[in-house]
Design an enzyme around this catalytic site. Structure first.
Site, mmCIF file in Angstrom:
data_model
loop_
_atom_site.group_PDB
_atom_site.id
_atom_site.type_symbol
_atom_site.label_atom_id
_atom_site.label_comp_id
_atom_site.label_asym_id
_atom_site.label_seq_id
_atom_site.Cartn_x
_atom_site.Cartn_y
_atom_site.Cartn_z
ATOM 1 N N ASP B 138 0.841 -1.187 0.000
ATOM 2 C CA ASP B 138 0.000 0.000 0.000
ATOM 3 C C ASP B 138 0.883 1.245 0.000
ATOM 4 O O ASP B 138 1.704 1.424 0.898
ATOM 5 C CB ASP B 138 -0.924 -0.004 1.218
ATOM 6 C CG ASP B 138 -2.122 0.913 1.014
ATOM 7 O OD1 ASP B 138 -2.411 1.264 -0.146
ATOM 8 O OD2 ASP B 138 -2.775 1.266 2.007
ATOM 9 N N TYR B 140 1.166 5.631 -0.588
ATOM 10 C CA TYR B 140 0.674 6.764 0.190
ATOM 11 C C TYR B 140 0.758 7.983 -0.724
ATOM 12 O O TYR B 140 1.150 9.050 -0.311
ATOM 13 C CB TYR B 140 1.618 6.900 1.397
ATOM 14 C CG TYR B 140 1.153 7.685 2.590
ATOM 15 C CD1 TYR B 140 -0.102 7.495 3.154
ATOM 16 C CD2 TYR B 140 2.013 8.619 3.192
ATOM 17 C CE1 TYR B 140 -0.490 8.203 4.278
ATOM 18 C CE2 TYR B 140 1.633 9.318 4.325
ATOM 19 C CZ TYR B 140 0.365 9.103 4.861
ATOM 20 O OH TYR B 140 -0.013 9.799 5.987
ATOM 21 N N HIS B 145 -4.353 13.693 0.996
ATOM 22 C CA HIS B 145 -4.660 12.826 2.141
ATOM 23 C C HIS B 145 -3.472 12.774 3.104
ATOM 24 O O HIS B 145 -3.632 12.933 4.315
ATOM 25 C CB HIS B 145 -4.995 11.417 1.657
ATOM 26 C CG HIS B 145 -4.996 10.398 2.756
ATOM 27 N ND1 HIS B 145 -6.052 10.244 3.628
ATOM 28 C CD2 HIS B 145 -4.070 9.482 3.139
ATOM 29 C CE1 HIS B 145 -5.788 9.286 4.503
ATOM 30 N NE2 HIS B 145 -4.588 8.805 4.225
ATOM 31 N N ARG B 154 0.641 14.545 13.547
ATOM 32 C CA ARG B 154 1.916 15.157 13.947
ATOM 33 C C ARG B 154 1.931 16.676 13.850
ATOM 34 O O ARG B 154 2.973 17.293 14.031
ATOM 35 C CB ARG B 154 3.051 14.607 13.059
ATOM 36 C CG ARG B 154 3.447 13.167 13.307
ATOM 37 C CD ARG B 154 4.472 12.667 12.291
ATOM 38 N NE ARG B 154 3.943 12.687 10.938
ATOM 39 C CZ ARG B 154 3.231 11.706 10.391
ATOM 40 N NH1 ARG B 154 2.986 10.612 11.079
ATOM 41 N NH2 ARG B 154 2.757 11.802 9.168
ATOM 42 N N GLU B 214 -11.013 3.800 3.402
ATOM 43 C CA GLU B 214 -10.034 4.580 2.629
ATOM 44 C C GLU B 214 -10.289 4.327 1.154
ATOM 45 O O GLU B 214 -10.284 3.166 0.713
ATOM 46 C CB GLU B 214 -8.590 4.206 2.999
ATOM 47 C CG GLU B 214 -8.153 4.802 4.329
ATOM 48 C CD GLU B 214 -6.662 4.707 4.605
ATOM 49 O OE1 GLU B 214 -6.159 5.507 5.411
ATOM 50 O OE2 GLU B 214 -5.993 3.831 4.015
ATOM 51 N N GLU B 216 -9.237 4.052 -2.420
ATOM 52 C CA GLU B 216 -7.965 3.850 -3.127
ATOM 53 C C GLU B 216 -8.198 3.184 -4.475
ATOM 54 O O GLU B 216 -9.276 2.648 -4.744
ATOM 55 C CB GLU B 216 -7.029 2.938 -2.303
ATOM 56 C CG GLU B 216 -6.661 3.493 -0.944
ATOM 57 C CD GLU B 216 -5.431 2.822 -0.348
ATOM 58 O OE1 GLU B 216 -4.628 2.255 -1.108
ATOM 59 O OE2 GLU B 216 -5.286 2.868 0.883
ATOM 60 N N GLN B 255 -4.764 2.310 15.114
ATOM 61 C CA GLN B 255 -3.620 2.812 14.341
ATOM 62 C C GLN B 255 -2.762 3.804 15.130
ATOM 63 O O GLN B 255 -1.531 3.699 15.137
ATOM 64 C CB GLN B 255 -4.140 3.478 13.065
ATOM 65 C CG GLN B 255 -3.056 3.934 12.094
ATOM 66 C CD GLN B 255 -3.637 4.503 10.791
ATOM 67 O OE1 GLN B 255 -4.857 4.519 10.596
ATOM 68 N NE2 GLN B 255 -2.773 4.956 9.910
ATOM 69 N N LYS B 268 -5.052 -2.168 10.008
ATOM 70 C CA LYS B 268 -5.294 -2.300 8.573
ATOM 71 C C LYS B 268 -5.522 -3.748 8.148
ATOM 72 O O LYS B 268 -6.134 -3.983 7.114
ATOM 73 C CB LYS B 268 -4.070 -1.789 7.804
ATOM 74 C CG LYS B 268 -3.733 -0.335 8.057
ATOM 75 C CD LYS B 268 -4.592 0.589 7.238
ATOM 76 C CE LYS B 268 -4.043 2.006 7.259
ATOM 77 N NZ LYS B 268 -4.772 2.859 6.311
ATOM 78 N N THR B 365 -4.714 6.581 -0.034
ATOM 79 C CA THR B 365 -6.028 7.222 -0.050
ATOM 80 C C THR B 365 -6.046 8.428 -0.986
ATOM 81 O O THR B 365 -5.127 9.249 -0.968
ATOM 82 C CB THR B 365 -6.407 7.663 1.370
ATOM 83 O OG1 THR B 365 -6.345 6.517 2.207
ATOM 84 C CG2 THR B 365 -7.810 8.241 1.409
#
Lengths: 433, 433
Positions: B138, B140, B145, B154, B214, B216, B255, B268, B365
């Site tokens: 997967d 990113y 997103h 963060r 999500e 995708e 998560q 996940k 995503t």
């Protein structure tokens, strides 16, 4: 454990493949390139396809009847899927066939034609991947390793995340690139920060300069679990087929640049090497011991009813230089883990993730606390800052092209050793671009 | 694109399965529970096993001769492994068979017995996993997103790591738990911090409270690549079989506790849902467009020679409540990606990681910049702080038991639509413990 002796020639007291072991693998030979299951005994492989054709194993092991086709397969998956009680009975029956003076020994020992066909010197055998691996999950249960490496990446205060003692931290690894011992390993290219302190950060595409090994134990799943249904901790062992040694090769410079925020990727997925013989869970039962103590109370779903949940396997790592000189750089034990494999399985399936036959779980790097007990060069060289001395005044911080890394693991005393043989891989130079 | 019409009844101008599409899937029927390959045309499935038995596809597509067994398989892997030129020719030949007045149309159109057998209303067909997935990776690549979620986890200053614009960040996912559309999804249990601010941190084992979807795109690998040999960016497209819609279900509370330092795991791996019809790469060629611009110069191995490397697929996400009310909560496009699938493949194999037929790559995503264009509830609810309004004054921050999430995706105009159909999954309550 057994103190019986085998009638097979060349079963020395020091062999890792004693009667107490009977590990399963997949072999081929020059004469017969068909991949087929076998067990190891001393310096021989016993070809189970040939054996079954000769003695009808289903006649000896009732539970195997109707399932003999598992020995016609090119992997051990079909055999593993039969479940632990059958593995137990087959292993016992094979041991019986190989034990001097036992009930069934004559069936093989006195059948010269079958012996000729089924009992093959290991030197004439090519080993293959024992299992078709569906998913590979790598845990991080080696507390001393996690602490040491965490200190290097984030400093000792933040070495371990607050979750570390509450759950077995793990991540999904790459199954396609898992190879059997003796498969060449090519040094990977990757994105690397040559000057990590410079801003803005500017990576370079280059061959890995900090190639490392990781000493791990791999665990194979036998019977599957259903999606949506967690495996209870008390039932987790029923899903374990057996164990192999695992070298989870790591590219440290690629890792430190890529691993935030989603974890290691190209730094790990170029290759992982496993030893070819799967030592069954039952063979390791006598070597249960306590693992690293976890003083944090664990959640109910991971509470075990026994204290001895680790396995005391003596582990060693050798580096052999291109010149052919070998140095043992690591000596430790597989008991240096804070989480057990049943705990890993219970946690992995807590949310309903299903396990399939042939899935592999890695323990995470196994390191002791002593300087000579560390399961990676990253630790041995203290983050690449200190030379690791090799035989003949040679030295390493990370691996050189032409180096061979060999992991060995063994339990038990003379005459009844339960060993894994070797998990070896030689580093080849990076591909030309 | 084509403006031809099909002789098959019920091919409406609005069908996602027009003659311009011809997507491949795996079906079974009540009468014939054998899993077998098929293509979709309008409101019918064309059973390729039955078709081949009737018209000998190898006679029509010369390159298929000797490989007709690929349509006797229970997955599309064997067909995918034949490579893109063969997919192209087979798709063209099937389109020809289904086009009114074309050269080969009569072979099926006028063969009542074969038509009866091979052309099955979709309402009578059960869809299965189209591919046996080896490894699932997967990525990113959805910049909007990644930025939005990174900000929540963060803060906006550290939302994206310095590596984000230099490489397609990705991680290894779980293949065993990927399911086909309409498979129930059970709410996972997991370790959760009920009070994330409390010290020391004390997790609880509980059913996920922040269950999310999500949005995708999934990409299937056709021909494999060799371990140790990177796939060059210019050759990466030759390894792409086709695409599906992908819902990478996510447990946000699990998560946020587990994901450091090795990435998402149980949050996940309980389930990922894919749409059942694989839309071939060639069918999507006319819809190439520019993706999200990356102002950082990319490394040489990921430089593409064309500008249009994304695909403009209109994507929508619906939530259907347990009461049966449906609201479209997301409208965006698959072009909202900063990295292309060829770049992902080039990066994934840079270090020598091998690809196998059936491996799946997730895009990450896909979110647009508008409030109604976000590909997860985490974003739509701004981190679970804002209600997402549904039809009938209902509202959600995360998913409730009984909710169904449905993703749809389509390209092209009336009469020549290239669509994916649906990727749907209903949430069932967590298992009792």
């Amino acid at each position: 454990m057994t103190s019986s002796t085998s009638w097979v020639p060349g079963v020395t007291p020091e062999t890792p493949f004693s009667l107490a072991n009977i590990p399963f693998g997949v072999i081929s030979t020059k004469d017969n390139p068909t991949l087929r299951p076998a067990v190891a005994i001393g310096s021989h492989a016993l070809d189970l396809k040939a054996l079954d054709e000769g003695v009808s194993l289903g006649e000896i092991v009732a539970e195997l009847k109707g399932h003999e086709h598992v020995f016609q397969q090119t992997t051990l998956n079909a055999f593993a899927a039969l479940g632990r009680p059958v593995h137990q009975q087959v292993r016992t029956a094979l041991r019986d066939l190989l034990t001097a003076g036992s009930r069934h020994a004559a069936k093989l020992q006195e059948n010269e034609e079958l012996k000729q066909k089924a009992l093959i010197p290991l030197s004439q055998v090519k080993m293959h991947m024992p299992m078709a691996i569906g998913d590979y999950t790598d845990f991080y249960a080696g507390y001393h390793h996690a602490f040491a490496v965490g200190s290097m990446f984030r400093g000792p205060a933040a070495a371990l995340q607050p979750n570390y003692t509450h759950l077995p931290v793990g991540y999904h690894g790459r199954a396609s690139s898992i190879v059997v011992s003796d498969t060449p390993v090519r040094r990977p290219w990757g994105q690397i920060l040559l000057d990590p302190a410079a801003e803005p950060k500017q990576p370079t595409t280059a061959p890995c300069r900090r190639l490392d090994f990781e000493l791990e134990l791999g665990c194979f799943i036998s019977t599957p679990s259903e999606q949506g249904t967690p495996v209870k901790i008390g039932e987790a062992e029923d899903h374990i087929f057996g164990y192999v040694l695992l070298n989870d090769w790591s590219a440290r410079d690629i890792q430190s640049w890529e691993y935030v925020p989603l974890g290691p990727f190209n730094s790990k997925n170029f290759a992982s090497t496993i030893s070819p013989w799967v030592v069954l869970a039952d063979a390791l039962e006598p070597f249960r011991t306590k693992g690293i103590e976890n003083t944090t109370p664990v959640q109910e779903y991971m509470k075990e009813d026994k204290a001895e949940t680790a396995i005391d396997i003596s582990l060693e790592v050798d580096i052999t230089t291109p010149e052919g000189d070998t140095t043992t750089i690591t000596r430790t034990s597989a008991k240096q883990l804070m989480w057990s494999f049943p705990q890993m399985i219970a946690h992995h399936t807590l949310g309903g993730c299903n396990m399939r036959t042939g899935d592999m779980l890695g323990s995470g790097t196994i390191s002791g606390t002593e300087p000579g007990a560390r399961g990676s060069l990253l630790e041995l060289s203290e983050g690449g800052k200190k030379d690791v001395m090799l035989y003949g005044m040679d030295m390493r911080r990370f691996l050189k092209d032409g180096d061979t890394v060999t992991i060995r693991g063994v339990c038990g005393g003379s005459g009844e050793r339960v060993g894994f043989g070797e998990c070896a891989g030689r580093v080849y130079s990076a591909v030309q671009r």
